[in-house]
Every structure is written in structure tokens, then in C-alpha cells.
Enzyme design. Structure first.
Site, short mmCIF file in Angstrom:
data_model
loop_
_atom_site.label_atom_id
_atom_site.label_comp_id
_atom_site.label_asym_id
_atom_site.label_seq_id
_atom_site.Cartn_x
_atom_site.Cartn_y
_atom_site.Cartn_z
N VAL A 55 61.71 -61.23 63.41
CA VAL A 55 61.89 -62.09 62.24
C VAL A 55 61.42 -61.39 60.97
O VAL A 55 62.11 -61.39 59.95
CB VAL A 55 61.13 -63.43 62.43
CG1 VAL A 55 61.08 -64.24 61.14
CG2 VAL A 55 61.77 -64.25 63.56
N PHE B 200 65.24 -69.98 61.95
CA PHE B 200 66.21 -70.43 62.96
C PHE B 200 67.15 -69.32 63.41
O PHE B 200 68.08 -69.57 64.17
CB PHE B 200 67.03 -71.60 62.43
CG PHE B 200 66.19 -72.81 62.07
CD1 PHE B 200 65.65 -73.61 63.06
CD2 PHE B 200 65.92 -73.11 60.74
CE1 PHE B 200 64.86 -74.71 62.74
CE2 PHE B 200 65.13 -74.21 60.41
CZ PHE B 200 64.61 -75.01 61.42
N CYS C 249 61.61 -67.08 72.38
CA CYS C 249 61.46 -68.40 71.74
C CYS C 249 61.51 -69.58 72.71
O CYS C 249 60.53 -70.32 72.82
CB CYS C 249 62.52 -68.58 70.66
SG CYS C 249 62.24 -67.50 69.26
N LYS D 121 69.75 -61.80 76.42
CA LYS D 121 71.11 -62.18 76.05
C LYS D 121 71.78 -60.94 75.46
O LYS D 121 71.11 -59.93 75.19
CB LYS D 121 71.12 -63.33 75.05
CG LYS D 121 70.55 -62.98 73.69
CD LYS D 121 70.73 -64.15 72.77
CE LYS D 121 70.54 -63.75 71.34
NZ LYS D 121 70.77 -64.82 70.41
C1 UDX Z 1 66.74 -69.18 69.66
C2 UDX Z 1 67.34 -70.22 68.72
O1 UDX Z 1 68.75 -70.35 69.00
C3 UDX Z 1 67.11 -69.81 67.27
O2 UDX Z 1 67.60 -70.82 66.40
C4 UDX Z 1 65.60 -69.62 67.05
O3 UDX Z 1 65.32 -69.14 65.74
C5 UDX Z 1 65.02 -68.63 68.05
O4 UDX Z 1 65.34 -69.06 69.39
P1 UDX Z 1 67.38 -66.74 70.52
O5 UDX Z 1 66.19 -66.86 71.41
O6 UDX Z 1 67.56 -65.48 69.72
O7 UDX Z 1 67.41 -67.95 69.46
O8 UDX Z 1 68.69 -66.89 71.44
P2 UDX Z 1 69.77 -68.01 71.80
O9 UDX Z 1 71.10 -67.52 71.44
O10 UDX Z 1 69.38 -69.34 71.32
O11 UDX Z 1 69.67 -67.98 73.41
C6 UDX Z 1 68.45 -68.29 74.09
C7 UDX Z 1 68.66 -68.18 75.58
O12 UDX Z 1 69.47 -69.25 76.07
C8 UDX Z 1 69.36 -66.89 76.03
O13 UDX Z 1 68.73 -66.43 77.21
C9 UDX Z 1 70.78 -67.35 76.32
O14 UDX Z 1 71.42 -66.52 77.25
C10 UDX Z 1 70.53 -68.74 76.88
N1 UDX Z 1 71.69 -69.65 76.77
C11 UDX Z 1 72.18 -69.98 75.53
C12 UDX Z 1 72.23 -70.20 77.92
O15 UDX Z 1 71.78 -69.92 79.03
N2 UDX Z 1 73.28 -71.09 77.79
C13 UDX Z 1 73.79 -71.46 76.59
O16 UDX Z 1 74.71 -72.29 76.56
C14 UDX Z 1 73.23 -70.88 75.42
#
Ligand code: UDX
Length: 454
Positions: free
Chosen positions: A11, A149, A279, A340
Site C-alpha cells: 500500500v 481498498f 488482508c 491470486k
Molecule cells: C482485498 C480487497 O479486495 C481490497 O479491497 C482490500 O484493499 C485488500 O484486500 P486483495 O487481498 O488484494 O484485496 O485481493 P482480492 O482480489 O480481494 O482477493 C482476495 C482473495 O480472495 C484471493 O485469494 C482470491 O483468489 C480470493 N477470491 C476472490 C476467491 O476465492 N473468489 C472470488 O470470487 C474472489
């Protein structure tokens, strides 16, 4: 306006690079990781994030981004963004040691008319505690909570085409100054996007980003609530996926139609190996801990976390069953270790958990991630997992392949060639990102999460 960002993590560095590219002078304090500081000084990011390197390079070359390990720059600062990590304690609560270290420095050095902006994810009530610390030191600094976010992998587009900027403070003037700062970023959006070579997503392009002013406690609670709700959606989808498996329904078909209802929405209903990263897991446990400290039980979040933790084991069990109930001596390739796609970050990655479980059950596990091999090693990947530098090497003679992170590189890979490298034909789509029919046509046996072809 002179800005100081404290903490050059995901961040902090992104925030610093963006404001410097909007024409502000930005000091970036990183006092813990000397290697990260050196990399930034050389004009690069220390982690992989699409579009960030050119922004860091331009800001460094223009003398607008000033990386340092010295807090003395706070003396001539108008606003400070505190972007410190808040790792969780063993009991799930947030460890605020780094956050309060910054508060101590700010109390010593920041001029009276400066604004202290909290970007770290902190439990609700932290701002009040910090203001008490200011008062105890006879400092009257303005305090603003400005939760972040952005998502890793899409951090720049998320910031430029924001859905909301939340600014929470009891100091109206300070809150307005922070909002104005963000407006300068918005006014440089096209130029920054061009340099970073990022474009908005379909859903972002039509967004009318909102500037939302709230009370301080509300702003703190908004951040963890947003993440906890998204985690809840994913765990909900995963619990339905288990029922889909048990009944022969297809979770993608189910959630596509369920999410067509605008009251629900399709986002974050993708079932798979569960959420990870820096997060969601931490924010869910942090919310539970915040509730507990105030006598409020967050039962629903306990369930979401437990369900999430069950997913790697659930997938490995399915794989084991498909290989005849025994993993001992089987060779399994895990493609993708980042939490991810689009990031080199493997913190709390459920892909890493899958690789470790396979190894624990006796499989010879071989893994490859385009960006996160190194970070996976630092984040608990079993030393018994063999790491490789390419898909071909990882899948060579494998009995089964697990696609555990949805990197474009894997989605675009020729499945016929993939299969030709392998000995067996089991294809485990841990994130439900492949078309089962297409995979089966190549001669693979397809297993998804809540959707399979037998
Ligand atoms: C998240 C929030 O989205 C963001 O707004 C905040 O500032 C920080 O935390 P991030 O951790 O970077 O962001 O990734 P994100 O895209 O939200 O995915 C989080 C996890 O959920 C990943 O492991 C992703 O693979 C998983 N995921 C996401 C799923 O398993 N299914 C989904 O439908 C969406």
C-alpha cells in the site's frame, strides 16, 4: 504539498508512487527493510505489481519520490500517510506495534499544523487511542482515518478509477484537505494510467467514484467490514460448491444465475480454493477479535473462516480419491503459488496450503509460479515441495496437475502440450477458471470445486 508516506509495503509504495506522479513531493520512509529501500532508490518496486515500475522510475528521476530510512523528513511535512503492516497476533487480534512506533515518531517530529492520516488497517477504536496519545504528549495534530481498498495485482487501476475514497475524521478541515489531495490524483489520472499502461475494467470505467466523509470510528469499521463481507461471499459460494459436488449441480451455473440479481451481484462468488493474502484472513480474525473485546460475538465470521480453512483439504481429498485413494509416491504438479494472479505475494496463500497438504499425504509435489516462488518459500511452503522455473518442468511426468492460481500464463497454455508433458491425466481446476468440456476434450479428467466431469 509535501507528503510523507511511512512504510514501503504494497500500500505504502503504491500510494507514494501515485501521489509523486500527481506532482507532489513525497518522502517515503522505510526504516526496516534496507534491501527494499535500495531497490526503490534504484527506480523499481521490490514486489511485482503491473504498472508500478514506470511510476516509481519517473518519480525517482524527477526527484519527487524521496526514499529514506530517516524520520527527520517529518519536520517539513504537510501530511503523513501511515501505511504500516498490522499482522495478527496468535489470538487473531491485530498487532499494532508498527502503527504505534510511527505514532511515537510523529509525536516527536511532525509540525503542529500537519495532518496524520491512518491508512493501515486498524481495529475500530484505534484512532481514539492514538488521539489520546497525542493529547498525553500535548500535541494537537489532526487525525484522519483513510482506509485503503486497492487490490494487489490491480492496485493502480483500483486507485485511479476508485469506487470510493473514504475519509473519516472529527476534524472537518483536515478531512477536506485529504479529499482535495485525492482530487489532485484524479486530475492526473489519464497521464498516470498512460505511463503505467493500465486501463480500467469494464465495471470501473463507468464508475462515478464517490468521495465519502464519515466519522473516524465508522471509517475504521468500513474497511474491515468491506473485506469481511467479501470473504463471507466467497465462503458462502464455497459452502454451496460442496453441496453442488454432492448433488451433481455446477456451482458456476448456480452462482452466475444467483449473482444476476443486482441485490446479490456476481463479484466474489467464485468458488475455489478459498481466499488468502495479506488482508482477508487477517481482517476476518481482526473483526472477530474486535467484537470479542466489546462483548459482540461474530459467529458468522467464525464460520466463514472455518469454511475457508477447509478448502485446501477438501480439494486435496478430491484429488486423492480421483487417484485411487492413495497419494504416496504420486507426482502432483501445482501451478501457481501466489494468493491470486498478478502478484508476487504468497502470504496466507491457499495454493501454498494445497502444495503442503499434498506433500504431507506423501505426494511428490512439484510447483511453479511465474512470480511468487520466492515468496512462497518465505511464507511456509514445505521444503519438500520442489520448485521449478517453468510449467514444463513442474508438470514433467506428473500424475496430476492442480491449477492453483489463475495466472493468464496458465489459462493460455495449450492443454494438449500440457498433457503431453504429463504421465497421468488428472486436471484439478482449483479456481474454476477452465471450461470443463474443453479440458475433457484434451483427454484430461477434469475436477473443479463444485463442478466436475467424471
Ligand atoms: C482485498 C480487497 O479486495 C481490497 O479491497 C482490500 O484493499 C485488500 O484486500 P486483495 O487481498 O488484494 O484485496 O485481493 P482480492 O482480489 O480481494 O482477493 C482476495 C482473495 O480472495 C484471493 O485469494 C482470491 O483468489 C480470493 N477470491 C476472490 C476467491 O476465492 N473468489 C472470488 O470470487 C474472489
Amino acid at each position: 504539498m509535501t507528503i510523507t508516506v511511512v512504510g514501503a509495503g504494497y500500500v505504502g509504495l503504491t500510494t507514494a508512487a501515485l501521489f509523486a506522479n500527481a506532482g507532489h513531493t513525497v518522502n517515503l520512509i522505510e526504516s526496516h527493510f534496507a534491501d527494499r529501500l535500495e531497490t526503490i532508490k534504484s527506480g523499481r518496486s521490490w514486489f511485482y505489481e503491473a504498472g508500478l515500475d514506470p511510476l516509481v522510475a519517473r518519480a525517482i528521476n524527477a526527484g519527487l519520490l524521496l526514499p529514506t530510512d530517516d524520520y527527520a523528513c517529518l519536520k517539513s511535512t504537510d501530511v503523513v500517510f501511515s501505511c504500516m503492516g498490522t499482522p495478527d497476533n496468535p489470538d487473531g487480534s491485530s498487532n499494532l506495534t508498527f502503527v504505534f512506533n510511527v505514532v511515537d515518531e510523529v509525536i516527536k517530529t511532525l509540525p503542529d499544523d500537519a495532518i496524520f492520516i491512518q491508512k493501515s488497517t486498524v481495529p475500530v477504536g484505534t484512532g481514539e487511542e492514538i488521539k489520546r496519545a497525542f493529547a498525553a504528549a500535548n500535541r494537537s495534530l489532526a487525525y484522519v482515518s483513510n482506509p485503503e481498498f486497492l487490490r494487489e495485482g490491480t492496485a493502480i487501476a483500483d486507485t485511479l478509477w476508485f469506487d470510493r475514497v473514504v475519509v473519516g475524521s472529527d476534524d472537518v478541515q483536515a478531512a477536506e484537505t485529504v479529499l482535495d489531495l485525492y482530487r489532485t490524483l484524479e486530475s492526473h489520472r489519464e497521464d498516470i494510467a498512460r505511463l503505467a499502461d493500465v486501463t480500467p475494467y469494464e465495471t470501473q470505467a463507468s464508475l462515478k467514484g464517490e468521495y465519502i466523509r464519515t466519522g473516524q470510528n465508522s471509517a475504521e469499521l468500513i474497511k474491515v467490514t468491506a473485506n469481511a463481507f467479501l470473504a463471507l461471499k466467497i465462503s458462502f459460494a464455497n459452502s454451496i460448491a460442496k453441496l453442488a459436488d454432492a448433488t451433481g449441480a455446477d456451482i458456476k451455473e448456480v452462482m452466475n444465475a444467483v449473482g444476476a440479481d443486482p441485490r446479490i451481484g456476481r463479484a466474489f462468488l467464485n468458488a475455489g480454493r478459498g481466499y488468502g493474502g495479506g488482508c482477508f484472513p487477517k481482517d476476518v480474525s481482526g473483526l472477530i477479535a474486535s467484537g470479542q473485546s466489546r462483548g459482540v460475538e461474530m459467529t458468522i465470521m467464525h464460520e466463514a473462516a472455518t469454511l475457508n480453512e477447509s478448502m485446501p483439504g477438501y480439494i486435496v481429498e478430491k484429488l486423492k480419491e480421483a487417484l485411487g485413494g492413495e497419494l504416496e509416491g504420486k507426482k502432483v504438479a501445482v501451478l501457481g503459488l501466489a494468493f491470486k494472479a498478478g502478484t508476487s505475494d504468497a502470504r496466507r496463500s491457499t495454493a501454498v496450503s494445497i502444495a503442503n497438504l499434498l506433500t504431507k499425504f506423501g505426494a511428490k509435489t512439484h510447483a511453479y509460479d511465474p512470480e511468487a516462488n520466492h515468496d512462497a518459500e518465505r511464507n511456509g511452503l514445505s521444503p519438500d515441495v520442489s520448485l521449478h522455473e517453468s510449467t514444463e518442468k513442474a508438470v514433467d511426468s506428473a500424475d496430476a496437475v492442480c491449477i492453483a492460481t489463475d495466472w493468464e500464463e496458465f489459462l493460455a497454455y495449450d492443454l494438449g502440450i500440457l498433457k503431453a508433458h504429463m504421465k497421468g491425466n488428472l486436471f484439478v481446476d482449483c479456481m474454476n477458471v477452465f471450461d470443463p468440456e474443453r479440458v475433457s476434450e484434451t483427454g484430461f479428467r477434469y475436477i473443479g470445486v463444485g463442478r466436475s466431469i467424471s
